[in-house]
Scaffold this motif. Structure first.
Motif, PDB file in Angstrom:
ATOM      1  N   ASN A  83      -1.091   6.497   4.998  1.00  0.00           N
ATOM      2  CA  ASN A  83      -1.359   5.458   5.990  1.00  0.00           C
ATOM      3  C   ASN A  83      -0.904   5.854   7.394  1.00  0.00           C
ATOM      4  O   ASN A  83       0.055   6.596   7.564  1.00  0.00           O
ATOM      5  CB  ASN A  83      -0.600   4.193   5.592  1.00  0.00           C
ATOM      6  CG  ASN A  83      -1.187   3.554   4.359  1.00  0.00           C
ATOM      7  OD1 ASN A  83      -2.312   3.087   4.374  1.00  0.00           O
ATOM      8  ND2 ASN A  83      -0.425   3.543   3.274  1.00  0.00           N
TER       9      ASN A  83
ATOM     10  N   HIS B 281      -8.058  -0.229   9.001  1.00  0.00           N
ATOM     11  CA  HIS B 281      -6.974   0.354   8.197  1.00  0.00           C
ATOM     12  C   HIS B 281      -7.233   1.852   8.096  1.00  0.00           C
ATOM     13  O   HIS B 281      -8.121   2.272   7.366  1.00  0.00           O
ATOM     14  CB  HIS B 281      -6.999  -0.334   6.821  1.00  0.00           C
ATOM     15  CG  HIS B 281      -6.004   0.183   5.837  1.00  0.00           C
ATOM     16  ND1 HIS B 281      -4.982  -0.607   5.348  1.00  0.00           N
ATOM     17  CD2 HIS B 281      -5.856   1.386   5.222  1.00  0.00           C
ATOM     18  CE1 HIS B 281      -4.269   0.092   4.466  1.00  0.00           C
ATOM     19  NE2 HIS B 281      -4.781   1.311   4.380  1.00  0.00           N
TER      20      HIS B 281
ATOM     21  N   ASP C 241       0.835  -1.205   0.000  1.00  0.00           N
ATOM     22  CA  ASP C 241       0.000   0.000   0.000  1.00  0.00           C
ATOM     23  C   ASP C 241       0.869   1.253   0.000  1.00  0.00           C
ATOM     24  O   ASP C 241       0.574   2.235  -0.698  1.00  0.00           O
ATOM     25  CB  ASP C 241      -0.901  -0.037   1.249  1.00  0.00           C
ATOM     26  CG  ASP C 241      -1.934   1.067   1.284  1.00  0.00           C
ATOM     27  OD1 ASP C 241      -1.877   1.972   0.441  1.00  0.00           O
ATOM     28  OD2 ASP C 241      -2.793   1.037   2.184  1.00  0.00           O
TER      29      ASP C 241
ATOM     30  N   HIS D 221      -6.036   5.952   7.611  1.00  0.00           N
ATOM     31  CA  HIS D 221      -5.100   6.900   7.010  1.00  0.00           C
ATOM     32  C   HIS D 221      -5.068   8.149   7.882  1.00  0.00           C
ATOM     33  O   HIS D 221      -6.089   8.514   8.483  1.00  0.00           O
ATOM     34  CB  HIS D 221      -5.552   7.258   5.590  1.00  0.00           C
ATOM     35  CG  HIS D 221      -5.225   6.192   4.584  1.00  0.00           C
ATOM     36  ND1 HIS D 221      -5.190   6.412   3.242  1.00  0.00           N
ATOM     37  CD2 HIS D 221      -4.903   4.879   4.747  1.00  0.00           C
ATOM     38  CE1 HIS D 221      -4.859   5.293   2.607  1.00  0.00           C
ATOM     39  NE2 HIS D 221      -4.696   4.349   3.497  1.00  0.00           N
TER      40      HIS D 221
HETATM   41 ZN    ZN Z   1      -3.889   2.540   2.965  1.00  0.00          ZN
END
Ligand code: ZN
Length: 307
Positions: free
Chosen positions: A252, A210, A17, A212
């Motif tokens: 991220n 997940h 990613d 950011h």
């Molecule tokens: Zn990501």
């Protein structure tokens, strides 16, 4: 009083990613980063993506990367795949786990993969069938992107996200995680989604989150998840990845910032924070720019890792 889980499973998504959203780097550098991450004690690393090289040049050579890395026992090296063809290649490269993505937003899904959400789910069903028929059945994680908001549609109903999670389980995904693709999540949105998942009888202790840090909320969102007993979180070493929608913005959640916070809270991750900080320096060297890591700037200062 145990306010938080005793142990948390951190997956580093930097090699996939993260690097996918950076200018392409040599395969040897990708291999070196994955090997260094594996030696920190991380149990899961998103290593590669089996996509067409002309579509995403930064991810070219996935099979080469998988063949060159060290494969430490106890470490799960996963690959993101866009379609059954990618899944076939991933299985041939002997990945430990496969990830598939579908967007909670119809518009985002169509813009991203030029398919309806229903068609994406159909493709995922084919992928889980392939993965189950591998010599050792390979787990498939369904990732729901734009789970906390969409750049095109704005708010995404948590009930819709929960329903989609159910569909992914129905078509054979062995776990589900929820991506804050555009950094819109806040603790309120996290609570709303977890409420909807509970109402839909999804076991929150099995899901992954997940986040950011595009708007500075990643660790606040993690804390909200922890207080609701979520134990699986993604983050990217050094904060690799940026944000494809907003050049210059953070992407991220940063792995070492997350692990540093968890350790000071007395939460075990199995990760050596000092080794992780070395990895973040390596990541910075690989991409040749300063990464948005708070711990790289300020240094670690935790109860369990005084430094
Ligand atoms: Zn990501």
């Amino acid at each position: 009083m145990t306010r938080w889980p005793e142990r948390v499973d951190v997956r580093d998504v930097g090699p996939r990613d993260g690097l996918q959203n950076e200018a392409p780097v040599p395969i040897a550098a990708r291999v070196g980063l994955i090997d260094a991450l594996a030696r920190t004690g991380l149990a899961r690393i998103e290593a590669v993506s089996f996509v067409r090289a002309d579509a995403i040049p930064a991810m070219a050579g996935a099979a080469e990367v998988m063949a060159a890395i060290e494969r430490l026992p106890g470490v799960q090296y996963s690959a993101l795949v866009p379609n059954p063809r990618g899944a076939q290649l991933a299985l041939e490269a002997d990945v430990d786990a496969i990830e598939v993505v579908v967007s909670a937003s119809e518009t985002h899904n169509r813009k991203n993969v030029r398919r309806s959400v229903a068609d994406s789910i159909g493709g995922i069903a084919e992928i889980t069938t392939l993965a189950r028929s591998a010599d050792d059945a390979v787990p498939v994680e369904g990732i729901i992107s734009t789970a906390f908001g969409c750049p095109y549609e704005g708010d995404v109903a948590p009930e819709r996200v929960a329903q989609l999670a159910g569909h992914l389980i129905d078509v054979g995904c062995t776990s589900v995680s929820f991506g804050d693709t555009t950094g819109m999540a806040t603790p309120r949105r996290v609570h709303d989604l977890l409420d909807a998942l509970e109402a839909a009888r999804v076991d929150i202790t099995t899901i992954g989150l997940h986040f950011h840090d595009t708007r500075g909320t990643a660790l606040a969102n993690v804390l909200t998840g922890l207080e609701r007993r979520v134990v699986r979180f993604d983050a990217s070493i050094g904060g690799l990845g940026g944000c494809p929608y907003a050049p210059g913005a953070s992407g991220n959640a940063v792995t070492e910032d997350l692990v540093h916070m968890l350790h000071d809270m007395g939460i075990d991750t199995g990760v050596d924070l000092d080794a992780l900080i070395d990895c973040a320096r390596l990541a910075q060297k690989i991409v040749g720019r300063e990464l948005p890591s708070a711990i790289l700037r300020a240094g670690a200062r935790t109860r369990t890792h005084p430094s």
